[in-house]
Design a protein around this motif. Structure first.
Motif, PDB file in Angstrom:
ATOM      1  N   THR A   1      48.737 -64.643 -54.158  1.00 23.11           N
ATOM      2  CA  THR A   1      47.605 -65.492 -53.770  1.00 23.11           C
ATOM      3  C   THR A   1      47.670 -66.819 -54.508  1.00 23.11           C
ATOM      4  O   THR A   1      47.444 -67.889 -53.911  1.00 23.11           O
ATOM      5  CB  THR A   1      46.270 -64.769 -54.068  1.00 23.11           C
ATOM      6  OG1 THR A   1      46.253 -63.531 -53.357  1.00 23.11           O
ATOM      7  CG2 THR A   1      45.076 -65.595 -53.642  1.00 23.11           C
ATOM      8  N   ALA A   2      47.987 -66.784 -55.785  1.00 22.57           N
ATOM      9  CA  ALA A   2      48.101 -68.029 -56.559  1.00 22.57           C
ATOM     10  C   ALA A   2      49.244 -68.887 -56.012  1.00 22.57           C
ATOM     11  O   ALA A   2      49.098 -70.112 -55.866  1.00 22.57           O
ATOM     12  CB  ALA A   2      48.331 -67.711 -58.037  1.00 22.57           C
ATOM     13  N   ALA A   3      50.375 -68.240 -55.693  1.00 18.82           N
ATOM     14  CA  ALA A   3      51.506 -68.999 -55.140  1.00 18.82           C
ATOM     15  C   ALA A   3      51.149 -69.602 -53.793  1.00 18.82           C
ATOM     16  O   ALA A   3      51.522 -70.754 -53.489  1.00 18.82           O
ATOM     17  CB  ALA A   3      52.723 -68.083 -55.014  1.00 18.82           C
ATOM     18  N   LEU A   4      50.407 -68.861 -52.964  1.00 21.76           N
ATOM     19  CA  LEU A   4      49.978 -69.374 -51.663  1.00 21.76           C
ATOM     20  C   LEU A   4      49.071 -70.581 -51.835  1.00 21.76           C
ATOM     21  O   LEU A   4      49.221 -71.593 -51.128  1.00 21.76           O
ATOM     22  CB  LEU A   4      49.271 -68.272 -50.867  1.00 21.76           C
ATOM     23  CG  LEU A   4      48.749 -68.682 -49.490  1.00 21.76           C
ATOM     24  CD1 LEU A   4      49.914 -69.009 -48.562  1.00 21.76           C
ATOM     25  CD2 LEU A   4      47.887 -67.583 -48.909  1.00 21.76           C
ATOM     26  N   HIS A   5      48.130 -70.522 -52.782  1.00 23.57           N
ATOM     27  CA  HIS A   5      47.234 -71.657 -53.016  1.00 23.57           C
ATOM     28  C   HIS A   5      48.010 -72.871 -53.530  1.00 23.57           C
ATOM     29  O   HIS A   5      47.741 -74.007 -53.120  1.00 23.57           O
ATOM     30  CB  HIS A   5      46.109 -71.276 -53.985  1.00 23.57           C
ATOM     31  CG  HIS A   5      45.053 -70.439 -53.342  1.00 23.57           C
ATOM     32  ND1 HIS A   5      44.271 -70.865 -52.304  1.00 23.57           N
ATOM     33  CD2 HIS A   5      44.666 -69.160 -53.579  1.00 23.57           C
ATOM     34  CE1 HIS A   5      43.438 -69.916 -51.935  1.00 23.57           C
ATOM     35  NE2 HIS A   5      43.669 -68.845 -52.700  1.00 23.57           N
TER      36      HIS A   5
ATOM     37  N   VAL B   1      51.916 -76.489 -44.610  1.00 18.11           N
ATOM     38  CA  VAL B   1      51.374 -75.154 -44.894  1.00 18.11           C
ATOM     39  C   VAL B   1      49.852 -75.185 -44.847  1.00 18.11           C
ATOM     40  O   VAL B   1      49.210 -74.297 -44.277  1.00 18.11           O
ATOM     41  CB  VAL B   1      51.868 -74.626 -46.264  1.00 18.11           C
ATOM     42  CG1 VAL B   1      51.178 -73.331 -46.648  1.00 18.11           C
ATOM     43  CG2 VAL B   1      53.373 -74.443 -46.245  1.00 18.11           C
ATOM     44  N   ASP B   2      49.241 -76.211 -45.407  1.00 17.38           N
ATOM     45  CA  ASP B   2      47.788 -76.363 -45.377  1.00 17.38           C
ATOM     46  C   ASP B   2      47.297 -76.435 -43.940  1.00 17.38           C
ATOM     47  O   ASP B   2      46.309 -75.795 -43.582  1.00 17.38           O
ATOM     48  CB  ASP B   2      47.386 -77.611 -46.160  1.00 17.38           C
ATOM     49  CG  ASP B   2      45.878 -77.760 -46.274  1.00 17.38           C
ATOM     50  OD1 ASP B   2      45.199 -76.728 -46.496  1.00 17.38           O
ATOM     51  OD2 ASP B   2      45.380 -78.896 -46.144  1.00 17.38           O
ATOM     52  N   HIS B   3      47.993 -77.224 -43.086  1.00 18.62           N
ATOM     53  CA  HIS B   3      47.607 -77.355 -41.671  1.00 18.62           C
ATOM     54  C   HIS B   3      47.767 -76.006 -40.959  1.00 18.62           C
ATOM     55  O   HIS B   3      46.891 -75.603 -40.185  1.00 18.62           O
ATOM     56  CB  HIS B   3      48.468 -78.431 -40.986  1.00 18.62           C
ATOM     57  CG  HIS B   3      48.212 -78.528 -39.520  1.00 18.62           C
ATOM     58  ND1 HIS B   3      47.030 -79.012 -39.002  1.00 18.62           N
ATOM     59  CD2 HIS B   3      48.986 -78.190 -38.448  1.00 18.62           C
ATOM     60  CE1 HIS B   3      47.076 -78.956 -37.685  1.00 18.62           C
ATOM     61  NE2 HIS B   3      48.268 -78.472 -37.324  1.00 18.62           N
ATOM     62  N   PHE B   4      48.871 -75.282 -41.229  1.00 19.20           N
ATOM     63  CA  PHE B   4      49.113 -73.996 -40.583  1.00 19.20           C
ATOM     64  C   PHE B   4      48.023 -72.990 -40.958  1.00 19.20           C
ATOM     65  O   PHE B   4      47.513 -72.266 -40.107  1.00 19.20           O
ATOM     66  CB  PHE B   4      50.492 -73.455 -40.982  1.00 19.20           C
ATOM     67  CG  PHE B   4      50.753 -72.076 -40.452  1.00 19.20           C
ATOM     68  CD1 PHE B   4      51.094 -71.877 -39.120  1.00 19.20           C
ATOM     69  CD2 PHE B   4      50.643 -70.958 -41.273  1.00 19.20           C
ATOM     70  CE1 PHE B   4      51.321 -70.614 -38.624  1.00 19.20           C
ATOM     71  CE2 PHE B   4      50.864 -69.691 -40.790  1.00 19.20           C
ATOM     72  CZ  PHE B   4      51.216 -69.508 -39.460  1.00 19.20           C
ATOM     73  N   LEU B   5      47.675 -72.940 -42.225  1.00 16.23           N
ATOM     74  CA  LEU B   5      46.659 -71.970 -42.678  1.00 16.23           C
ATOM     75  C   LEU B   5      45.271 -72.322 -42.176  1.00 16.23           C
ATOM     76  O   LEU B   5      44.400 -71.445 -42.111  1.00 16.23           O
ATOM     77  CB  LEU B   5      46.670 -71.870 -44.204  1.00 16.23           C
ATOM     78  CG  LEU B   5      47.917 -71.218 -44.798  1.00 16.23           C
ATOM     79  CD1 LEU B   5      47.870 -71.272 -46.316  1.00 16.23           C
ATOM     80  CD2 LEU B   5      48.077 -69.794 -44.318  1.00 16.23           C
ATOM     81  N   ALA B   6      45.046 -73.574 -41.788  1.00 13.90           N
ATOM     82  CA  ALA B   6      43.747 -73.981 -41.265  1.00 13.90           C
ATOM     83  C   ALA B   6      43.590 -73.652 -39.793  1.00 13.90           C
ATOM     84  O   ALA B   6      42.476 -73.726 -39.261  1.00 13.90           O
ATOM     85  CB  ALA B   6      43.545 -75.479 -41.498  1.00 13.90           C
TER      86      ALA B   6
END
Length: 130
Positions: free
Chosen positions: A90-94, A103-108
């Motif tokens: 989770t920390a690595a993902l953040h 990655v930010d756009h994909f996760l949104a």
């Protein structure tokens, strides 16, 4: 004199009869005591067998409790390791989300309805608990 001999004979006969009666009573008591002794020995053997069985059961239960404690400790270690991996991921993902705009756009992006239905089933991993 003959009355005296007769009286002594009668006293002697009564004494002998009394001794025979006392001997019969003691003999009866001895037979009764032997029967009670046999019964007590049989009861002791039964109690000893039950005690041995109980001791064996206690030994098995103690061994099972030791095994259960060992397995619980191993499961706790595995759970702690899994939780740490989850926390690290989770920390690595953040960090990745903050560092990479793609990655930010994909996760949104919204989750597709078919995929959401899969995870919204009660009892599913991460699903709702109704």
């Amino acid at each position: 004199m003959s009355y005296l001999k007769l009286a002594i004979g009668a006293v002697l006969a009564i004494t002998i009869l009394g001794l025979v009666a006392i001997a019969a009573i003691y003999r009866g008591n001895a037979i009764s005591a032997q029967a009670e002794t046999k019964q007590a020995k049989a009861a002791l053997a039964t109690v000893t067998a039950v005690n041995d069985a109980n001791q064996a059961t206690i030994g098995r239960l103690q061994a099972q409790a030791t095994y259960d404690a060992k397995m619980t400790a191993q499961l706790a270690e595995q759970l702690a390791a899994s939780n740490q991996v989850f926390i690290d991921n989770t920390a690595a993902l953040h960090k990745l989300k903050d560092a990479n705009a793609d990655v930010d756009h994909f996760l949104a992006l919204p989750v597709p309805p078919a995929l959401r239905q899969l995870y919204d089933k009660p009892g599913a991993a991460g699903g709702r608990q109704d």
